[in-house]
Design a protein around this motif. Sequence first.
Motif, mmCIF file in Angstrom:
data_model
loop_
_atom_site.group_PDB
_atom_site.id
_atom_site.type_symbol
_atom_site.label_atom_id
_atom_site.label_comp_id
_atom_site.label_asym_id
_atom_site.label_seq_id
_atom_site.Cartn_x
_atom_site.Cartn_y
_atom_site.Cartn_z
ATOM 1 N N ARG A 238 0.831 -1.207 0.000
ATOM 2 C CA ARG A 238 0.000 0.000 0.000
ATOM 3 C C ARG A 238 0.869 1.262 0.000
ATOM 4 O O ARG A 238 0.568 2.229 -0.707
ATOM 5 C CB ARG A 238 -0.934 -0.015 1.213
ATOM 6 N N LEU A 239 1.945 1.257 0.765
ATOM 7 C CA LEU A 239 2.832 2.422 0.787
ATOM 8 C C LEU A 239 3.497 2.635 -0.577
ATOM 9 O O LEU A 239 3.696 3.781 -1.013
ATOM 10 C CB LEU A 239 3.893 2.258 1.874
ATOM 11 N N GLN A 240 3.837 1.551 -1.241
ATOM 12 C CA GLN A 240 4.433 1.676 -2.576
ATOM 13 C C GLN A 240 3.452 2.303 -3.562
ATOM 14 O O GLN A 240 3.843 3.120 -4.406
ATOM 15 C CB GLN A 240 4.881 0.303 -3.067
ATOM 16 N N LYS A 241 2.182 1.941 -3.464
ATOM 17 C CA LYS A 241 1.177 2.543 -4.344
ATOM 18 C C LYS A 241 0.971 4.017 -4.009
ATOM 19 O O LYS A 241 0.776 4.846 -4.910
ATOM 20 C CB LYS A 241 -0.150 1.789 -4.224
ATOM 21 N N ILE A 242 1.004 4.343 -2.737
ATOM 22 C CA ILE A 242 0.847 5.746 -2.340
ATOM 23 C C ILE A 242 1.999 6.578 -2.897
ATOM 24 O O ILE A 242 1.797 7.691 -3.411
ATOM 25 C CB ILE A 242 0.768 5.859 -0.805
ATOM 26 N N GLU A 243 3.206 6.067 -2.808
ATOM 27 C CA GLU A 243 4.357 6.791 -3.343
ATOM 28 C C GLU A 243 4.285 6.920 -4.865
ATOM 29 O O GLU A 243 4.675 7.942 -5.431
ATOM 30 C CB GLU A 243 5.646 6.072 -2.941
ATOM 31 N N LYS A 244 3.784 5.890 -5.524
ATOM 32 C CA LYS A 244 3.713 5.911 -6.991
ATOM 33 C C LYS A 244 2.670 6.897 -7.493
ATOM 34 O O LYS A 244 2.899 7.605 -8.483
ATOM 35 C CB LYS A 244 3.406 4.500 -7.497
ATOM 36 N N TYR A 245 1.519 6.945 -6.831
ATOM 37 C CA TYR A 245 0.426 7.833 -7.255
ATOM 38 C C TYR A 245 0.157 8.888 -6.185
ATOM 39 O O TYR A 245 -0.991 9.173 -5.850
ATOM 40 C CB TYR A 245 -0.839 7.015 -7.521
ATOM 41 N N LEU A 246 1.206 9.467 -5.670
ATOM 42 C CA LEU A 246 1.120 10.342 -4.507
ATOM 43 C C LEU A 246 0.179 11.523 -4.735
ATOM 44 O O LEU A 246 -0.796 11.714 -3.993
ATOM 45 C CB LEU A 246 2.524 10.832 -4.149
ATOM 46 N N LYS B 109 -5.325 14.335 -4.410
ATOM 47 C CA LYS B 109 -6.299 15.229 -5.046
ATOM 48 C C LYS B 109 -7.623 14.528 -5.366
ATOM 49 O O LYS B 109 -8.567 15.181 -5.801
ATOM 50 C CB LYS B 109 -5.714 15.822 -6.327
ATOM 51 N N THR B 110 -7.690 13.206 -5.155
ATOM 52 C CA THR B 110 -8.904 12.441 -5.438
ATOM 53 C C THR B 110 -9.511 11.968 -4.120
ATOM 54 O O THR B 110 -8.901 11.175 -3.397
ATOM 55 C CB THR B 110 -8.596 11.227 -6.337
ATOM 56 N N ASP B 111 -10.690 12.459 -3.821
ATOM 57 C CA ASP B 111 -11.328 12.113 -2.545
ATOM 58 C C ASP B 111 -11.603 10.615 -2.430
ATOM 59 O O ASP B 111 -11.522 10.043 -1.335
ATOM 60 C CB ASP B 111 -12.635 12.892 -2.390
ATOM 61 N N GLU B 112 -11.941 9.985 -3.549
ATOM 62 C CA GLU B 112 -12.242 8.554 -3.509
ATOM 63 C C GLU B 112 -11.045 7.754 -3.011
ATOM 64 O O GLU B 112 -11.186 6.863 -2.155
ATOM 65 C CB GLU B 112 -12.639 8.066 -4.902
ATOM 66 N N TYR B 113 -9.869 8.066 -3.526
ATOM 67 C CA TYR B 113 -8.668 7.344 -3.103
ATOM 68 C C TYR B 113 -8.199 7.793 -1.728
ATOM 69 O O TYR B 113 -7.697 6.981 -0.943
ATOM 70 C CB TYR B 113 -7.549 7.543 -4.126
ATOM 71 N N LEU B 114 -8.363 9.064 -1.433
ATOM 72 C CA LEU B 114 -7.920 9.564 -0.134
ATOM 73 C C LEU B 114 -8.714 8.925 1.003
ATOM 74 O O LEU B 114 -8.162 8.625 2.074
ATOM 75 C CB LEU B 114 -8.063 11.086 -0.086
ATOM 76 N N ASN B 115 -9.993 8.684 0.773
ATOM 77 C CA ASN B 115 -10.829 8.064 1.805
ATOM 78 C C ASN B 115 -10.524 6.582 1.992
ATOM 79 O O ASN B 115 -10.961 5.987 2.981
ATOM 80 C CB ASN B 115 -12.305 8.238 1.451
ATOM 81 N N PHE C 18 1.248 9.995 6.085
ATOM 82 C CA PHE C 18 2.438 9.647 5.299
ATOM 83 C C PHE C 18 2.390 10.305 3.922
ATOM 84 O O PHE C 18 3.401 10.846 3.442
ATOM 85 C CB PHE C 18 2.524 8.129 5.162
ATOM 86 N N ALA C 19 1.224 10.284 3.273
ATOM 87 C CA ALA C 19 1.093 10.867 1.936
ATOM 88 C C ALA C 19 1.318 12.380 1.972
ATOM 89 O O ALA C 19 2.026 12.935 1.115
ATOM 90 C CB ALA C 19 -0.286 10.545 1.364
ATOM 91 N N ARG C 20 0.745 13.050 2.936
ATOM 92 C CA ARG C 20 0.914 14.514 3.025
ATOM 93 C C ARG C 20 2.360 14.877 3.357
ATOM 94 O O ARG C 20 2.906 15.856 2.815
ATOM 95 C CB ARG C 20 -0.043 15.078 4.068
#
Length: 273
Positions: free
Chosen positions: A147-155, A160-166, A175-177
């Motif tokens: 999951r952290l690798q995906k967050i870093e890839k599409y940071l 900026k997308t509420d669907e993914y942020l939720n 971590f993302a911010r």
Amino acid sequence: MSPLLHRIDPFWRHFLFYFSYLPSRIECSVNILFLSITDFESKKKSKRFKSDQMATEESASVMDDYEMLISTTDVELLKRAWRNEKAAPEILQFESSLVQRIKEQIELAEQNEEIFEANNIEPLTVSLYQMDLDRTQFLLRSYLRVRLQKIEKYLFYVLKTDEYLNRLSKQEQMFARRCTDDLGSHLDETVLAKLPDNYRSILKQSITSEEDDMVPAPRLDTFVICKAKQYLSGLDFEPEYSMEITEMERDLLTFVCYKFVKKPLENGKIDLV
């Protein structure tokens, strides 16, 4: 011809007539006996077949119950979430309650291991217990790492997308911010400050761009291998993809575009492989 022969002749005729039909009568009796034995054996085999069939069905039912019980354990659920997360091109919903239960079980297992060692439990038992604990810890760490690798890839796209942020946990959002702030500061100090004002944006190629054309998004048209937990009809998929995929058989491996099966995956009706 003598009168004696006339008297004896009917007897012999009757005798010969009787014995001429005797083989056919014996054959008929033998056939009846054979049919009786065959019918008895057939009934016996039928009873044995029904008994074996009932035993097979009972054994299959027990195996189904066992597999269902195993598939609902927290470790198996974590393994399923880990496989889905690894195979999906986008980040999925964080399994917060499952992760919390797994953490509590790991803490309890570590305490039990210390008790075993203090009470001089057989080393083989402690070793097997430790092996199972290590396996669970590996699954949990790998799940969080993916999951952290995906967050870093599409940071930037995730933030900026509420669907993914939720879909992120509170720790993942922090971590993302933090990564966004650190990456923005680093790029601004090393590269962007030396560029013309029109090209200092992290998200756009220039200020004339209407969209964030430098932000990579997950590719939902990626093909994946999945397996349905139950029979799926066209109603289980998005209406816009009803022409591309109409049904999916249970336990049948299917190579399909991810966006076609995104809805049943979110509803827990399929698993990615």
